[in-house]
Design an enzyme around this catalytic site. Structure first.
Site, mmCIF file in Angstrom:
data_model
loop_
_atom_site.group_PDB
_atom_site.id
_atom_site.type_symbol
_atom_site.label_atom_id
_atom_site.label_comp_id
_atom_site.label_asym_id
_atom_site.label_seq_id
_atom_site.Cartn_x
_atom_site.Cartn_y
_atom_site.Cartn_z
ATOM 1 N N LYS A 174 0.861 -1.192 0.000
ATOM 2 C CA LYS A 174 0.000 0.000 0.000
ATOM 3 C C LYS A 174 0.890 1.233 0.000
ATOM 4 O O LYS A 174 1.498 1.581 1.010
ATOM 5 C CB LYS A 174 -0.924 0.049 1.225
ATOM 6 N N GLU A 249 9.935 0.838 10.459
ATOM 7 C CA GLU A 249 10.903 1.914 10.179
ATOM 8 C C GLU A 249 10.174 3.219 10.453
ATOM 9 O O GLU A 249 9.368 3.666 9.632
ATOM 10 C CB GLU A 249 11.347 1.860 8.715
ATOM 11 N N CYS A 283 13.261 10.619 7.149
ATOM 12 C CA CYS A 283 13.294 10.145 8.540
ATOM 13 C C CYS A 283 14.676 10.319 9.126
ATOM 14 O O CYS A 283 14.837 10.518 10.316
ATOM 15 C CB CYS A 283 12.895 8.679 8.559
ATOM 16 N N GLU A 383 9.464 15.301 15.783
ATOM 17 C CA GLU A 383 9.861 15.289 14.373
ATOM 18 C C GLU A 383 9.028 16.316 13.596
ATOM 19 O O GLU A 383 7.804 16.273 13.613
ATOM 20 C CB GLU A 383 9.620 13.892 13.814
HETATM 21 P P1 NAD Z 1 2.169 8.007 8.271
HETATM 22 O O1 NAD Z 1 2.484 7.141 9.432
HETATM 23 O O2 NAD Z 1 1.077 8.984 8.402
HETATM 24 O O3 NAD Z 1 1.779 7.121 6.997
HETATM 25 C C1 NAD Z 1 2.634 6.129 6.494
HETATM 26 C C2 NAD Z 1 1.810 5.111 5.734
HETATM 27 O O4 NAD Z 1 0.945 4.465 6.665
HETATM 28 C C3 NAD Z 1 0.907 5.709 4.658
HETATM 29 O O5 NAD Z 1 0.844 4.820 3.575
HETATM 30 C C4 NAD Z 1 -0.457 5.785 5.348
HETATM 31 O O6 NAD Z 1 -1.537 5.746 4.467
HETATM 32 C C5 NAD Z 1 -0.399 4.549 6.223
HETATM 33 N N1 NAD Z 1 -1.272 4.583 7.395
HETATM 34 C C6 NAD Z 1 -1.717 5.662 8.075
HETATM 35 N N2 NAD Z 1 -2.497 5.271 9.116
HETATM 36 C C7 NAD Z 1 -2.534 3.917 9.093
HETATM 37 C C8 NAD Z 1 -3.156 2.930 9.908
HETATM 38 N N3 NAD Z 1 -3.891 3.255 10.955
HETATM 39 N N4 NAD Z 1 -2.954 1.636 9.600
HETATM 40 C C9 NAD Z 1 -2.185 1.273 8.560
HETATM 41 N N5 NAD Z 1 -1.577 2.168 7.739
HETATM 42 C C10 NAD Z 1 -1.745 3.479 8.007
HETATM 43 O O7 NAD Z 1 3.529 8.690 7.845
HETATM 44 P P2 NAD Z 1 3.758 9.729 6.656
HETATM 45 O O8 NAD Z 1 3.298 11.050 7.145
HETATM 46 O O9 NAD Z 1 3.226 9.193 5.386
HETATM 47 O O10 NAD Z 1 5.357 9.695 6.537
HETATM 48 C C11 NAD Z 1 6.181 10.416 7.333
HETATM 49 C C12 NAD Z 1 6.708 9.578 8.477
HETATM 50 O O11 NAD Z 1 7.394 8.429 7.974
HETATM 51 C C13 NAD Z 1 7.731 10.321 9.303
HETATM 52 O O12 NAD Z 1 7.505 10.087 10.667
HETATM 53 C C14 NAD Z 1 9.042 9.696 8.870
HETATM 54 O O13 NAD Z 1 10.079 9.806 9.799
HETATM 55 C C15 NAD Z 1 8.649 8.290 8.629
HETATM 56 N N6 NAD Z 1 9.633 7.624 7.777
HETATM 57 C C16 NAD Z 1 10.456 6.677 8.331
HETATM 58 C C17 NAD Z 1 11.431 6.065 7.556
HETATM 59 C C18 NAD Z 1 12.369 5.020 8.128
HETATM 60 O O14 NAD Z 1 12.941 4.267 7.351
HETATM 61 N N7 NAD Z 1 12.558 4.947 9.435
HETATM 62 C C19 NAD Z 1 11.561 6.415 6.219
HETATM 63 C C20 NAD Z 1 10.714 7.385 5.698
HETATM 64 C C21 NAD Z 1 9.751 7.983 6.486
#
Ligand code: NAD
Length: 490
Positions: A174, A249, A283, A383
């Site tokens: 997804k 992650e 991230c 963050e």
């Molecule tokens: P997010 O957690 O809002 O969303 C990430 C993904 O999860 C999206 O596809 C979203 O649709 C999905 N999602 C949201 N709620 C969900 C739920 N309840 N159940 C299942 N899936 C759900 O994060 P974002 O705003 O899209 O991305 C930014 C975040 O990602 C930041 O915190 C960043 O640090 C983190 N990130 C981490 C890494 C890593 O490798 N550690 C890499 C890139 C980004």
């Protein structure tokens, strides 16, 4: 004209069963560039069924055969490199130079690395008791769910699909609802490279619908999640029903320490890349600058001058150094954090608002922002995920380490020094999954990527990723068919 894209299930593009769609925006000007079918729970079920049916054939292919197909996929990405770079820039706002030089080649390199790995990842032969042979197989898990955020959608396809497929799993991915286009374009290449229908299924949709259903799905054996720490927690809860394996992650708040013996030119440039690359939406971004008092003024003066000179503009222009943030909501969140910083006594040194150039007003732009802040304040612990860096000073090594370790996160951290002993000493004490010395944000398919504490657990890349996507099966053989004395009856 806007394109329309379907979900990718069982090797075909298809509408959502309830015909729901979502709009994909160009972050440069807010216009709609595509409508995409939006998956609901029933569509995720269809995708999991397709992946379940595809698993026996894919997992029983020789590793070399799976590898060959991943190598072909890497070639196909390179053959379409310009198109992928343009699409990724259009959809995410990454400058075209970055997508051309980093995102697309890194995606191809990761598929190539795991293509090469597919027939080299071995089980083992533990040295057990005499008369017994014990061998350990590494078996694929089955259907793997993968949930991806919006900051590097194409690159994360390589990081997640590469090891999952090399190990013999089938996948339901997804992508983020905001940026699904490059992932859907990748699906168009699967058939020609020999990745059969159902092996990879892609279901763009919202987190609380498609994402939550995938995380809770009883027939998904493992979920690999990249995203925020908050969503990570809900994934842990959702996974409890079938105790699926998790790889998380999550977020970060990277410390970037500048010692007074550092090469300041390299440190200024490297630290600007650490935070401003991809508009700070990383991230591992170096979002907390921690600078030794004796070089503080000189470093900050040079850093602010560089930040203020970064050229913002249309991501598709080769002159652009920084593009827009990926969504208007996210730009507003970054702006809110400027107010939080000022409320807590922070001093704005650069940026702090969207730029007011007329040609950028319709887009989701935000100026590179530098704020002097107390290291215990909210903006130094939470963050922000934008072009927003805090700066604070320290007296000695012990204080630098103390400040660096102040957050609950533990993903990436950097340090700049010419003292080799200090470099290793400090690297050993930072609570962080990755440490960069005199560089920042280096990644490579062979090097484990991941965090500790609130940044999650599990590792992408390298042999670690292959362990993440396989289960150990231990097989015992009684070589001489002897009966051990403790249950002998004759
Ligand atoms: P997010 O957690 O809002 O969303 C990430 C993904 O999860 C999206 O596809 C979203 O649709 C999905 N999602 C949201 N709620 C969900 C739920 N309840 N159940 C299942 N899936 C759900 O994060 P974002 O705003 O899209 O991305 C930014 C975040 O990602 C930041 O915190 C960043 O640090 C983190 N990130 C981490 C890494 C890593 O490798 N550690 C890499 C890139 C980004």
């Amino acid at each position: 004209m806007t394109a329309h894209k379907g979900l990718f299930i069982d090797g075909r593009f298809t509408e959502a069963l309830d015909e729901a769609t979502l709009e994909v925006l160009n972050p440069h000007d807010g216009t709609v560039i595509a409508t995409v079918a939006e998956a609901g729970a029933a569509d995720v079920d269809r995708a999991v069924d397709a992946a379940t049916r595809a698993f026996p054939a894919w997992s029983s292919l020789a590793g070399s055969e799976r590898g060959r197909r991943l190598l072909r996929l890497a070639d196909a990405i390179e053959a379409n490199a310009d198109e992928f770079a343009r699409l990724e820039s259009l959809d995410t706002g990454h400058p075209i130079n970055d997508t051309t030089l980093l995102d697309v080649p890194r995606t191809a390199a990761t598929f190539r690395y795991f293509g090469g790995m597919a027939d080299k990842f071995e089980g083992n032969l533990p040295p057990v008791d005499a008369g017994f042979l014990n061998y350990v197989l590494r078996e694929p898990i089955g259907v793997v769910g993968q949930i991806v955020p919006w900051n590097f959608p194409l690159m994360f396809c390589g990081w997640k699909l590469g090891p999952a497929l090399a190990a013999g799993n089938t996948v339901v991915m997804k992508p983020s609802e905001l940026v699904p286009l490059s992932t859907l374009r990748l699906c168009e290449l699967f058939e020609e490279v020999g990745i059969a229908a159902g092996v990879v299924n892609v279901v763009p949709g919202y987190g609380n619908r498609a994402g939550a259903h995938l995380a809770a799905h009883q027939d998904v054996g493992k979920l690999s999640f990249t995203g925020s720490t908050r969503t990570g927690r809900s994934i842990v809860e959702a996974s409890a029903g079938n105790l699926k394996r998790l790889q998380l992650e999550l977020g970060g708040k990277g410390a970037n320490i500048i010692f007074d013996d550092a090469n300041l030119v390299a440190a200024v440039n490297g630290s600007a890349f650490a935070i401003f690359h991809n508009q700070g939406q990383a991230c591992i971004a170096g979002s907390r600058l921690i600078v030794q008092e004796s070089v503080y003024d000189e470093f900050v003066e040079r850093f602010v001058a560089l930040a203020s000179s970064i050229r913002l503009g249309d991501p598709l222009s080769s002159d652009t150094e920084m593009g827009p943030l990926t969504s208007a909501e996210h730009r507003d969140r970054v702006l809110d954090y400027v107010a939080v910083a000022i409320d807590e006594g922070g001093e704005l040194l650069a940026g702090g608002a969207p730029p007011d150039a007329p040609d950028l007003r319709a887009g989701f732009y935000f100026a590179p922002t530098v704020i002097r802040a107390d290291p215990t304040s909210r903006v130094c612990r939470e963050e922000v995920f934008g072009p927003f860096v805090t700066v604070s000073s320290f007296r000695d090594e012990a204080e630098a380490i103390e400040i660096a370790n102040l957050t609950d996160y533990g993903l990436g951290a950097g340090l700049w020094t010419s003292d080799l002993s200090r470099a290793h000493r400090v690297a050993a004490t930072l609570r962080s999954g990755m440490v960069w010395i005199n560089c920042y944000k280096r990644v490579h398919p062979a090097s484990p990527f991941g965090g500790v504490r609130h940044s999650g657990y599990g590792r992408e890349m390298g042999f670690d990723a292959m362990h993440e996507y396989t289960e150990a099966k231990s097989v015992w053989v009684n070589v001489n068919a002897t009966v051990p004395p403790w249950y002998r009856r004759d």
